[in-house]
Scaffold this active site. Structure first.
Site, PDB file in Angstrom:
ATOM      1  N   GLY A   1      43.749  39.295  51.924  1.00 50.37           N
ATOM      2  CA  GLY A   1      42.601  39.119  51.034  1.00 50.37           C
ATOM      3  C   GLY A   1      42.882  39.593  49.625  1.00 50.37           C
ATOM      4  O   GLY A   1      43.919  40.193  49.328  1.00 50.37           O
ATOM      5  N   TYR A   2      41.924  39.328  48.749  1.00 50.86           N
ATOM      6  CA  TYR A   2      42.098  39.741  47.351  1.00 50.86           C
ATOM      7  C   TYR A   2      42.108  41.263  47.217  1.00 50.86           C
ATOM      8  O   TYR A   2      42.821  41.816  46.388  1.00 50.86           O
ATOM      9  CB  TYR A   2      40.982  39.156  46.491  1.00 50.86           C
TER      10      TYR A   2
ATOM     11  N   CYS B   1      31.199  46.847  45.612  1.00 50.14           N
ATOM     12  CA  CYS B   1      31.459  46.709  44.165  1.00 50.14           C
ATOM     13  C   CYS B   1      30.157  46.724  43.376  1.00 50.14           C
ATOM     14  O   CYS B   1      30.046  47.429  42.359  1.00 50.14           O
ATOM     15  CB  CYS B   1      32.261  45.447  43.891  1.00 50.14           C
TER      16      CYS B   1
ATOM     17  N   ASN C   1      35.557  44.403  39.946  1.00 52.68           N
ATOM     18  CA  ASN C   1      35.126  44.529  41.341  1.00 52.68           C
ATOM     19  C   ASN C   1      36.297  44.779  42.292  1.00 52.68           C
ATOM     20  O   ASN C   1      36.139  45.426  43.325  1.00 52.68           O
ATOM     21  CB  ASN C   1      34.359  43.277  41.792  1.00 52.68           C
TER      22      ASN C   1
END
Lengths: 347, 54
Positions: A12-13, A148, A315
């Protein structure tokens, strides 16, 4: 000897940002990256910005080996089902998901509409926002991630809440403008470029799940009616929050400055952005991409007592991987800013 | 000690400061005009009023 770090949920990011930070961290070595879908692939296959960096290939979950610190970066709901297994493998765990952010199982059920799979573990985790929980994180074994939007909301209002200049008699309605990376790596119809490019799209104006963790963090100061209203905008990274409040009569700019200084002086990643000159007078997320900074500020009208409390973060940085690495530094006894000193780029 | 009349930050007053000199506040960026030397007094300098980026 380096601390051995593993990441579960490595595609994932959030994991990509974690790897970017950890690969240059002088105290750690990434020894394993777990992915159920990419076992055998190079890390740069999913995180192209890491091409040429020394990282192990992805391995399957059943190959998870012992390590010193294990980051969990899986989709929500995954970590809680395996937490005992992970704890047997690693002395310290930092979970980026929402699984261990709330301390109360009933609150978790009310927020996420399902029972927690490991409620006995909730009390063992420290909420992973060092700016509010530094003392508890020092030497801790388990830290949760942070939402976030929750992070930006908390940091926007915390100085005045702590100073008693706003209390729970008024709602905290946080207007959040957010970038597309908040939605994660998996594409959807709404994230398809022709559908998303150029948007200002309100998508969660009531009932956002991050409200619960903001209420929890502010609980020592009262039971705040926290409401997040989230709008997607034309950003990839970034959150900008504005909370509109009324301040007590007679408040002056100096009083607000004093409250912000009292809250944030000495915090390495907090910056007060409230300038009377120049074009960057308020916090702006674009300037924070790739950093672990949180910029906070305000706009105040003494004639009406109305104020807008502002915070901007990346974020994926302060709102996820940056705070997680900061937590690791505190938990492991490293200098708090290690690996996190990138200051961003401009323009 | 001289402090910013806007935000309360401590000001670093240069030796030999002159009447009418403009001193920027290091914290809030406001421009302060020296309006008296004994005692040293500063007031808010006139601000530009144009749109600064909206």
């Amino acid at each position: 000897m380096s601390v051995r770090v593993g990441i579960v949920g490595g595609t994932g990011y959030g994991a990509g940002e974690l790897l970017r930070l950890l690969v240059d961290h002088p105290e750690v070595e990434v020894t394993q990256i777990i992915s159920s879908s990419q076992a055998g692939a190079f890390a740069h296959a999913m995180h192209p910005h890491l091409r040429g960096r020394t990282l192990p290939r992805f391995i399957s979950p059943d190959a998870l080996a012992d390590c010193d610190v294990l980051f969990l970066a899986q989709p929500h709901g995954e970590a809680q089902g395996h937490i005992a297994e992970y704890a047997a493998r690693a002395e310290r765990i930092i979970d980026l998901s929402a699984d261990f952010r709330l301390r109360d199982a009933a609150q978790y059920t009310a927020t996420y509409s399902e029972a927690h799979a490991a409620p006995e573990w909730l009390e063992r985790f420290v909420y992973g926002l060092p700016e509010l929980y530094r003392a508890q994180l020092l030497g801790a074994r388990y830290a949760s991630g942070v939402g976030c939007n929750a992070t930006a909301t908390l940091l926007a209002c915390y100085a005045l809440v702590k100073a008693g200049m706003i209390n729970d008699a008024q709602p905290l309605i946080a207007d959040a403008k957010v970038g597309s990376s908040e939605a994660g790596r998996t594409p959807t119809d709404s994230s398809h470029h022709p559908a998303r490019a150029g948007i200002v799209r309100p998508f969660a104006l009531t009932g956002h799940r991050h409200e619960a963790e903001v209420r929890q963090a502010l609980a020592p100061y009262g039971w705040f009616d926290v409401r997040l209203a989230v709008t997607s905008v034309e950003l990839v990274r970034g959150v900008a929050v504005a909370i509109y409040v009324s301040l007590p009569a007679g408040m002056a700019e100096k009083d607000i400055w004093a409250a912000y200084r009292a809250a944030w002086n000495g915090q390495p990643f907090m910056r007060i952005v409230h300038d009377k000159s120049g074009i960057h007078r308020h916090p702006e997320p674009r300037l924070l991409a790739g950093t672990n900074y949180a910029d906070v500020g305000w706009e105040y009208d003494p004639a009406t007592g109305r104020a807008a409390l502002l915070c901007a973060i990346d974020n994926l940085g302060k709102g996820a991987a940056g705070s997680a690495v900061q937590c690791m530094n505190l938990m492991c006894g490293f200098e708090e800013t290690t690996g996190l000193r990138f200051g961003g780029f401009y323009p | 000690m001289n402090t910013c009349i806007e935000c309360g930050a401590e000001l670093n007053i240069p030796t030999g400061v002159m009447m009418g000199e403009i001193l920027p506040c290091p914290d809030c960026g406001v421009e302060l005009e020296v309006t008296n030397l004994t005692p040293l007094t500063v007031e808010l300098a006139p601000q530009e009023m144009e749109d600064w980026g909206e």
